[in-house]
Design a protein around this motif. Structure first.
Motif, PDB file in Angstrom:
ATOM      1  N   PHE A 135      15.008   5.312 -13.153  1.00  0.00           N
ATOM      2  CA  PHE A 135      16.007   6.368 -13.008  1.00  0.00           C
ATOM      3  C   PHE A 135      15.526   7.479 -12.069  1.00  0.00           C
ATOM      4  N   HIS A 136      14.259   7.862 -12.214  1.00  0.00           N
ATOM      5  CA  HIS A 136      13.801   9.045 -11.489  1.00  0.00           C
ATOM      6  C   HIS A 136      12.951   8.749 -10.255  1.00  0.00           C
ATOM      7  N   ASP A 165       6.222  17.178 -10.584  1.00  0.00           N
ATOM      8  CA  ASP A 165       6.678  17.955 -11.730  1.00  0.00           C
ATOM      9  C   ASP A 165       7.936  17.386 -12.375  1.00  0.00           C
ATOM     10  N   PHE A 166       8.824  16.844 -11.547  1.00  0.00           N
ATOM     11  CA  PHE A 166      10.067  16.384 -12.174  1.00  0.00           C
ATOM     12  C   PHE A 166       9.854  15.138 -13.028  1.00  0.00           C
ATOM     13  N   ALA A 188      12.038   3.616 -17.792  1.00  0.00           N
ATOM     14  CA  ALA A 188      13.212   4.434 -17.494  1.00  0.00           C
ATOM     15  C   ALA A 188      12.894   5.451 -16.414  1.00  0.00           C
ATOM     16  N   ARG A 238       7.121  14.835 -14.811  1.00  0.00           N
ATOM     17  CA  ARG A 238       6.614  15.454 -16.039  1.00  0.00           C
ATOM     18  C   ARG A 238       7.792  15.930 -16.898  1.00  0.00           C
ATOM     19  N   LYS A 280      13.696   5.765  -6.325  1.00  0.00           N
ATOM     20  CA  LYS A 280      14.380   6.159  -5.100  1.00  0.00           C
ATOM     21  C   LYS A 280      13.481   7.015  -4.196  1.00  0.00           C
ATOM     22  N   PRO A 281      12.950   8.120  -4.722  1.00  0.00           N
ATOM     23  CA  PRO A 281      12.061   8.896  -3.835  1.00  0.00           C
ATOM     24  C   PRO A 281      10.831   8.111  -3.401  1.00  0.00           C
ATOM     25  N   LEU A 284      11.505   5.967  -0.304  1.00  0.00           N
ATOM     26  CA  LEU A 284      11.865   6.593   0.979  1.00  0.00           C
ATOM     27  C   LEU A 284      10.820   6.357   2.069  1.00  0.00           C
ATOM     28  N   ASP A 288      18.677  10.530   0.792  1.00  0.00           N
ATOM     29  CA  ASP A 288      18.105  11.845   0.502  1.00  0.00           C
ATOM     30  C   ASP A 288      19.177  12.932   0.609  1.00  0.00           C
ATOM     31  N   PRO A 289      19.592  13.479  -0.536  1.00  0.00           N
ATOM     32  CA  PRO A 289      20.683  14.456  -0.507  1.00  0.00           C
ATOM     33  C   PRO A 289      20.336  15.697   0.311  1.00  0.00           C
ATOM     34  N   ARG A 290      19.042  16.025   0.396  1.00  0.00           N
ATOM     35  CA  ARG A 290      18.685  17.243   1.110  1.00  0.00           C
ATOM     36  C   ARG A 290      18.926  17.095   2.607  1.00  0.00           C
ATOM     37  N   ARG A 336      21.273  14.888   3.757  1.00  0.00           N
ATOM     38  CA  ARG A 336      22.709  14.681   3.871  1.00  0.00           C
ATOM     39  C   ARG A 336      23.447  16.008   3.945  1.00  0.00           C
ATOM     40  N   ARG A 374       0.825  -1.212   0.000  1.00  0.00           N
ATOM     41  CA  ARG A 374       0.000   0.000   0.000  1.00  0.00           C
ATOM     42  C   ARG A 374       0.859   1.262   0.000  1.00  0.00           C
TER      43      ARG A 374
END
Ligand code: SF4
Lengths: 589, 307, 281
Positions: free
Chosen positions: B222-223, B204-205, B218, B207, B226-227, B230, B301-303, B305, B191
């Motif tokens: 690729f995009h 948006d990213f 892809a 899109r 990962k998010p 989380l 999460d780079p933000r 890090r 879920r």
């Protein structure tokens, strides 16, 4: 043959039609502007060209690109065209770039996807592209994450990603709306200079941007084309009433008619105000963010003072502190000569009614669970509890009428109102106790031209009638020009210039003021060219530059400017903080 | 990054200390001693026992003794299993529980994430509805219902798999416990994965990526993956705690001699030191695993890090 | 009121939500009425009729257990106990959670930081094991079950209410009210509470199945409700022991328990969807 041919395009969501019967074409290599107000269907059109409309949308008509019908093309055909032949730059680069991936990787992926390059070659091409769009130290920025770049740099990276595959058509959808004005000018300049023979479809609500950057233009209204032609001709002699109205409503910096200074008694007196925040969350411990430093300003009765600055200027923080919503670090706020407690909760009711605020976003400033009548009437319950329900209702209706809304709106919930209507309700709430000072924080920034002008006229009318003082906080010098008596310009938390409108717009004394004036796009193709664009972006408020904080971007900077902070002084009746204010001539021609 | 990790580590210590204090006080607030239910002992024997368990010391003394023991990994002697220390009991029972728990977490992540991705990509189709209904059911049915029903079906009725632990060998006897332990977590993870992937795919990213000509595969790889994962990673903390809780039930139902069974036996026998020891051990385990999850989150999460 | 009627339309459009609500109401009614109309009681053992399979004869519709007690009556009683424990525990967690979360959220700053630090610490604890410890130490006290379950579940509620309050407090309409001199009490009552209500309702609905789960888990382990009283968890436990001889003793309470949990989850999910739809509108 045209590069792109849109014929009788229709886009609808269920019963609502957002685009209908729209036809236009884009020629190879040209720059075409598409202008329209919010909700006119301009973004929907851009998404339709790229085949990116949400599944709920249905389309009709035809979009042909280089002979290929796009509306019926399948995903595979579209993917071959995207980036390689048609690319797009979106409004907000922070949202449009993937926050979890390095800038370079995201752009590189496009080359791999289209089989244009791989390995080291792809890296090199990306770095070269980053350099072309003006990213300093492109090798390092290749490995940066989006959040590590400034707004302008992010948008440059976005442009790099759009141009990396050398498309034939570049669509830019409000590419500068999320950016500061001085950065907007740089980005538009970049778009114009970098695209070579790529055709540009520039979508915007701002006629000034079209005037400066497009050879040809289209005007759409409610999803339909109302005018098209060479930009020069359309501006000189608009054929449609809509375009004429847009032109009429567009704020202009270069027209005369500033308001003459009023001489009233000082109502609101702010002395050496400073505001600072603690930056939480950083593991280096709390840092002090000094948002406002030593700003002094008097507001006289019956005048409008505009407060102008880019992001980080501290203009909103200053007045939130004046109102007592956030703590004042130091300084004194007085009303009619009487010092006010810092916190709004400790202020007397009789003072509270005198200082009111109108916010930028009218919808979030209204409680979604209350009807308009209750929202407008709430101050009465506090300040005049002795009134009966009938009298309260009478006053609320009177207020509604004053802000130009019919009685029936009394029972409307905020979500049933348009942006302009909601802002009228917010103004009615602020004015019902007849305050002396009204602070408008970007109060018209979210509104379209015509609606914006109506709200401004409403405020001016109230001012003429009651002698209300207005503080008008805005990022937009052009909007400010027609309505303000005086203007305060702020940069990184400090006052840089405070002058009468008549002087400020003709002979600014501070290089930053001049830069702001130059950066505002003028809706006139003839006047638009040949402006100076200043370099750089607003530095982080956490680490302001030494001496004069503006020196890294200032064309007139000297050694002294780096070492020594200029004090505020009065030059020719203008308060200005620049070492060279009396020697340089910044007169606007 | 190192600072971030160290800070998290430091933050975990007070939590653990609080657990120890609370648990210790609770046990010592017990009305009556642990030997109440037995016959009345001669006073000298009672005194001997009290001395053996240090019950004759003051509460702070006992706590200090206990705490310094815990730091060295010594939870003291068991009240019921007279010849064993609590640490020995934990040491003997935990490996089996760990094996079952780890296997079911692995299963839960693989199946849950897989099903979630399928459902998200086929949003609002039959496949999606089926996955989501099954998942909702999986969340709702408690493990102490799932486990016996699975036994009833596959062992009692169909005789495909062994019902119990002792007397059976090999991986067959692991299958039912691992699956029943994993099922609710599979449902949650599915879920969560679906919801978060749908969310990310609407951003948006994504899109932007579509506008760059990337296909859906892809884009996900690729995009979006990962998010989208989380939130699943954040869920690992609660999932680990749930699996620990579930293992108590599963070991009870299947008769597995793991830590959970010791815990329940200890609880029913009022073996105070054993229960106390296991609670602290579980707490430490959960806190440490949560810490690892937190640090992993920072890695991804780079933000976070770069803060 | 327009907003109200609009959501009523949507409620009826959400089939899972409506069906769940109906099932729950019917089940609760049956649990209340069932034992009254059955000729049997929950206590009497009958060694002639041990482990009798379900049959319509003599109203043994759920059969009997290993002591010959009537399972229909016991199951209905079990549902009663389960529901009552869950609802009371949810109210406990509601009261604590809302009060705690609203205070932390409204005052913000240091008060919030300290209060939330405590919640985070408690979150990291293996609560269920503490509850078991509690049960061991305090001899399976019935009242303790409420306290224990409430103590676990208020954390979620506190977090959610705090987050919501914090964001409401920062909303501009609250600033506007403060500027016009509206008192804190009135701001909370008129501007914050009404905007909080939806979220609280949804999470209470989702807290109930959580509480049911904890209670039946404890009872299953023999640490909750004690004989001869019973709950669905205790009945499942008893059923497991008869699994090879009398599978209905497991399957009936197990199915009912799963059904009740499923319905509450669907209900909560449906309500949350409605709320989200209203907020994004
Ligand atoms: S002080 Fe120097 S750097 Fe600053 S604005 Fe004046 S000339 Fe430019």
């Amino acid at each position: 043959m045209s590069l792109l041919e849109v014929a009788d395009l229709g886009i609808r969501y269920g019963a609502s039609e957002v685009v209908a019967g729209l036809s236009f074409s884009v020629e190879p290599g040209e720059s075409l502007g598409l202008v329209g107000e919010s909700g006119s269907g301009k973004t929907q059109t851009a998404l339709a060209i790229l085949g990116l409309l949400p599944a709920a949308a249905t389309t009709s008509g035809s979009i042909r690109f280089d002979g290929i019908e796009l509306l019926t093309a399948d995903e595979e055909e579209m993917n071959a065209l995207r980036a390689e032949r048609i690319a797009i730059v979106f409004q907000d680069p922070l949202q449009a770039l993937n926050p979890y991936l390095r800038i370079g990787q995201q752009i590189r992926r496009i080359l791999l996807q289209h089989g244009l390059a791989s390995g080291r070659e792809a890296d090199d091409r990306v770095i070269e592209m980053l350099e072309r769009v003006g990213l300093p130290d492109p090798k390092r920025q290749f490995g940066a994450y989006p959040h590590q770049l400034s707004g302008g740099m992010r948008q440059r990276a976005m442009i790099a990603s759009a141009l990396i595959a050398e498309p034939d058509l570049l669509i830019a959808d409000e590419p500068t709306t999320a950016l500061d004005v001085t950065v907007q000018a740089q980005i538009l300049e970049l778009l114009a200079s970098i695209r070579d023979d790529t055709a540009l479809l520039l979508i915007t609500h701002d006629l000034g941007i079209i005037a400066g950057h497009c050879e040809r233009m289209l005007v759409i209204e409610q999803g339909g084309l109302v005018e098209e032609g060479l930009t020069r001709q359309v501006f000189a002699a608009p054929q449609s009433r809509h375009m004429a109205r847009l032109l009429e409503a567009a704020p202009r910096l270069d027209r005369d008619g500033v308001r003459e200074t009023v001489v009233g008694k000082t109502v609101l007196d702010v002395r050496a105000a400073a505001v600072s925040f603690r930056e939480h969350g950083s593991h280096r411990g709390d840092r002090r963010l000094r948002a406002v430093r030593d700003v002094t300003l008097q507001v006289r009765s019956g005048e409008t003072v505009a407060v102008v600055g880019e992001s980080g200027s501290g203009k909103s923080s200053l007045f939130r502190a004046v109102l007592g919503l956030i703590p004042l670090q130091s300084g004194i706020v007085s009303f009619l000569g009487e010092r006010l407690p810092d916190d709004v909760r400790s202020r007397a009711l009789s003072v509270k009614r005198e200082l009111q605020l109108v916010f930028q976003d009218p919808v979030s400033s209204l409680n979604p669970q209350m009807i308009a009548g209750k929202i407008i009437g709430e101050p009465l319950l506090v300040h005049a509890p002795e009134l009966g329900a009938d009298e309260r209702r009478r006053r609320v209706l009177h207020m509604l009428e004053k802000v130009g809304l019919p009685d029936a709106f009394v029972t409307r919930f905020p979500h049933e109102l348009s942006g302009g209507q909601a802002q009228r309700v917010a103004i009615a709430r602020a004015l019902i106790m007849k305050p002396s000072v009204l602070i408008c924080d970007e109060a018209v920034a979210a509104l379209d031209g015509a609606v914006r002008n109506q709200i401004l006229a409403l405020l001016e009318g109230v001012q003429d009638e009651t002698g209300l003082s207005i503080v008008f906080i805005s990022h937009d010098l052009a909007v400010v020009r027609g309505i303000s008596h005086r203007v305060l310009v702020m940069y990184l938390g400090r006052l840089v210039e405070l002058a009468d409108s008549a002087r400020l717009f003709t002979r600014p004394r501070h290089p930053y003021t001049r830069a702001l004036i130059d950066a505002v796009p003028v809706p006139d193709p003839a006047a638009a060219r040949g402006k100076q664009i200043i370099a750089g972006e607003v530095p982080s408020i956490l680490a302001p530059p030494s001496g004069c904080a503006f020196h890294p971007r200032c064309a007139y900077a000297q050694d002294r400017c780096i070492a020594e902070r200029p004090n505020e002084r009065i030059v020719d009746g203008v308060t200005v903080a620049c070492h060279r204010a009396d020697e340089i001539d910044l007169t606007v021609c | 990054m190192l600072r971030y990790t160290l800070l998290r580590l430091l933050g975990a210590i007070p939590t653990l200390l609080l657990v120890i204090v609370l648990a210790f006080l609770l046990v010592h607030a017990a009305p009556g001693g642990p030997f109440d239910d037995e016959r009345v002992l001669p006073p000298e024997i009672a005194a001997n026992i009290a001395a053996y368990y240090h019950l004759d010391e003051t509460l702070p003394q006992q706590f200090w003794r206990y705490l310094s023991g815990v730091v060295r990994g010594d939870f003291g002697p068991s009240y019921r299993y007279r010849d064993h220390t609590v640490s020995q009991l934990i040491g003997s029972a935990f490996p089996l529980s760990l094996k079952i728990g780890a296997l079911s977490m692995l299963l839960a992540v693989i199946v849950g994430v897989g099903a979630g991705i399928v459902a998200a990509l086929r949003q609002n189709t039959v496949a999606d509805r089926v996955v989501m209904t099954v998942a909702m059911t999986g969340i709702s049915i408690p493990i102490f219902v799932v486990a016996p029903v699975l036994v009833l079906l596959f062992a009692v009725k169909l005789h495909w798999l062994p019902a119990g632990w002792s007397g059976n060998a090999g991986y067959a006897r692991l299958l039912l416990p691992v699956v029943s332990l994993a099922l609710p977590q599979i449902a949650y993870i599915a879920r969560l994965t679906r919801a978060s992937l749908i969310d990310v795919l609407g951003s948006d990213f994504v899109r932007t990526a579509k506008a760059q000509g990337l296909g859906i595969v892809a884009i996900v790889r690729f995009h979006a993956l990962k998010p989208a994962l989380l939130p699943v990673l954040s869920f690992m903390g609660p999932a680990i705690a749930a699996v620990l809780t579930g293992s108590v039930v599963v070991e009870e139902v299947f008769g597995i001699p793991g830590l959970g069974q010791f815990f329940v036996r200890g609880a029913l026998n009022r073996d105070y030191t054993l229960v106390l020891g296991i609670v602290i051990f579980y707490a430490a385990l959960i806190i440490v695993l949560n810490l690892i999850v937190d640090v992993l989150y920072g890695v991804i999460d780079p933000r976070i890090r770069h803060r | 009121m327009i907003a109200m009627s609009a959501s009523w339309e949507k409620i009826r459009g959400n089939r899972a939500l409506v069906v769940s609500a109906v099932i729950l109401i019917v089940t609760a009614a049956a649990a209340m009425i069932g034992p009254l109309i059955s000729p049997h009681d929950y206590l009497s053992t009958n060694f002639e009729e041990m482990l009798r399979a379900p049959t319509m004869a003599d109203m043994r519709i759920f059969g009997t257990d290993d002591l010959g007690r009537d399972l229909f009556v016991r199951t209905m009683l079990g549902i009663r106990v389960t529901l009552i424990v869950a609802i009371i525990a949810s109210i406990v967690s509601l009261v604590i959670g809302v009060a705690y979360g609203a205070i932390a959220g409204y005052f913000g700053g240091r008060v919030d930081a300290v209060m939330m630090r405590l919640v985070d610490t408690l979150y990291a604890m293996p609560f269920i094991f503490f509850v078991i410890l509690l049960m061991v130490v305090f001899e399976r006290n019935f009242l303790l079950i409420f306290v224990a379950i409430g103590a676990i579940n208020w954390l979620d509620m506190a977090r959610i209410v705090r987050g919501q309050t914090l964001s409401l407090r920062e909303r501009e309409f609250v600033d506007a009210a403060r500027l016009t001199g509206v008192s804190s009490a009135r701001i909370i009552a008129r501007h914050i509470a009404p905007n909080l209500a939806g979220v609280v309702v949804v999470y209470v609905t989702l807290t109930i199945p959580q509480a049911i789960l904890v209670e039946s888990f404890l009872s299953f382990l023999g640490l909750g409700i004690q004989e001869p009283q019973t709950s669905l968890g205790a009945l499942v436990d008893a059923g497991v022991n008869q699994i090879e001889r009398a599978s209905w003793t497991l399957l009936i309470p197990a199915t009912l328990l799963a059904m009740i949990l499923l319905c509450f989850n669907f209900l909560g999910d449906g309500l949350r969807d409605l709320l989200d739809a209203r907020q994004t509108r």
